[in-house]
Scaffold this motif. Sequence first.
Motif, mmCIF file in Angstrom:
data_model
loop_
_atom_site.group_PDB
_atom_site.id
_atom_site.type_symbol
_atom_site.label_atom_id
_atom_site.label_comp_id
_atom_site.label_asym_id
_atom_site.label_seq_id
_atom_site.Cartn_x
_atom_site.Cartn_y
_atom_site.Cartn_z
ATOM 1 N N HIS A 213 59.578 -5.707 39.809
ATOM 2 C CA HIS A 213 58.438 -5.104 39.605
ATOM 3 C C HIS A 213 57.354 -6.072 40.197
ATOM 4 O O HIS A 213 56.580 -5.465 41.137
ATOM 5 C CB HIS A 213 57.731 -5.222 38.847
ATOM 6 N N TRP A 214 57.658 -7.724 40.455
ATOM 7 C CA TRP A 214 56.895 -8.454 40.573
ATOM 8 C C TRP A 214 57.399 -7.976 42.220
ATOM 9 O O TRP A 214 55.836 -7.822 43.255
ATOM 10 C CB TRP A 214 57.222 -9.124 40.403
ATOM 11 N N GLY A 215 57.938 -7.686 43.057
ATOM 12 C CA GLY A 215 58.184 -7.842 43.925
ATOM 13 C C GLY A 215 57.619 -5.785 44.963
ATOM 14 O O GLY A 215 57.183 -5.545 46.043
ATOM 15 N N HIS A 216 57.516 -5.293 43.984
ATOM 16 C CA HIS A 216 56.952 -4.005 44.343
ATOM 17 C C HIS A 216 55.472 -4.592 44.676
ATOM 18 O O HIS A 216 54.715 -3.234 45.540
ATOM 19 C CB HIS A 216 57.365 -2.628 43.861
ATOM 20 N N LEU A 217 55.606 -4.785 43.770
ATOM 21 C CA LEU A 217 53.159 -4.677 43.766
ATOM 22 C C LEU A 217 53.258 -6.204 45.033
ATOM 23 O O LEU A 217 52.034 -5.373 45.148
ATOM 24 C CB LEU A 217 52.868 -5.727 42.254
ATOM 25 N N LYS A 226 53.725 1.635 49.126
ATOM 26 C CA LYS A 226 54.031 2.278 47.766
ATOM 27 C C LYS A 226 55.236 2.450 47.203
ATOM 28 O O LYS A 226 55.866 3.584 47.924
ATOM 29 C CB LYS A 226 53.089 2.883 47.062
ATOM 30 N N THR A 227 56.407 1.994 46.576
ATOM 31 C CA THR A 227 57.929 2.534 46.208
ATOM 32 C C THR A 227 57.811 3.573 45.343
ATOM 33 O O THR A 227 56.737 3.944 44.076
ATOM 34 C CB THR A 227 58.425 1.926 45.307
ATOM 35 N N TYR A 269 52.267 -12.028 39.111
ATOM 36 C CA TYR A 269 51.982 -11.587 40.657
ATOM 37 C C TYR A 269 50.432 -12.273 40.560
ATOM 38 O O TYR A 269 50.290 -12.718 41.105
ATOM 39 C CB TYR A 269 51.725 -10.304 40.892
ATOM 40 N N TYR A 270 50.127 -11.975 39.807
ATOM 41 C CA TYR A 270 48.764 -12.596 39.945
ATOM 42 C C TYR A 270 48.419 -13.944 39.181
ATOM 43 O O TYR A 270 46.968 -14.485 39.523
ATOM 44 C CB TYR A 270 47.910 -11.552 38.807
#
Length: 286
Positions: A213-217, A226-227, A269-270
């Motif tokens: 999820h981190w990679g997608h963000l 956007k995946t 991510y943030y």
Amino acid sequence: MDVTIGIIAYNEENNIKNLIQSLQNQKLSKIKIKKIIVVSSGSTDNTNRIIKKLIKKDKKIEFIIQKKRLGKASGINEFLKIAKSNILILSSADIIPKKDAIENLCNPLIDKKIGICGCRPIPRINNQSIIGNIVKLQWLLHHKISIIKPKFGEMVAFRNIIKKIKNTAADEEYIAMKIKQNNLKGYYAKNAIINNYGPKNISDLIKQRRRIHWGHLELIKKNTYKTASLNYITIFKEIIKIIKVNNFYIIIFAIILEGYSRLLGSIDYYINKNYYIWEISKSTKK
């Protein structure tokens, strides 16, 4: 059609020989495997020794050793630097393709409008544990969503038009993004089946889903890409279709785990946590 296969490996002594042998034994008609390039990035087990033995028997295999683990993107760039075929295949080192997987993965690229093809991963899980059923559910959703909008992971075939990729924790999706930027389409080759290993405990499952999820963000933030995994409406619709009385509680538990993992991935991510080089889950090993 000549293809070159790239395998980026880190401590894959349990599977690397099986993977290469499965590639050597593929049933091929229109496709010819020109080279198999293995990049071992900082491996400390017997991976390098096993590959060196295989090279002696097959001159198609080319071997690159990175003494230090530099991340998968670095290994991919080593592969892209020397691969000459018009069609490239990038494979995870912990999978086993079915005998017709390479042919089925590459055949759609005969269409000049298609630039990248994804495979269908099916986990090798024989038990009926909660985690085993959740992993099966995840890859079933991967399949159903990919039919609507192709997702890319585990093994992809793509046109050799990318010279280098940036650091990313979602390398196959990053490559798909770059291919699409060249006005080419993505395709889901659902008959190109590979077997992979899923996490065997909750802790490793959360780690894996958190990182993904981190990679997608990051792809959204840095590349506005956007995946399909982030299309919550599509995911919800497909979940509704597969809910039954005997899997209801498994699905609810899977949703809770996925939601928690994505929350952690968002926090990572943030706060600028880095997943370019990540801890390998021991429970996904053979």
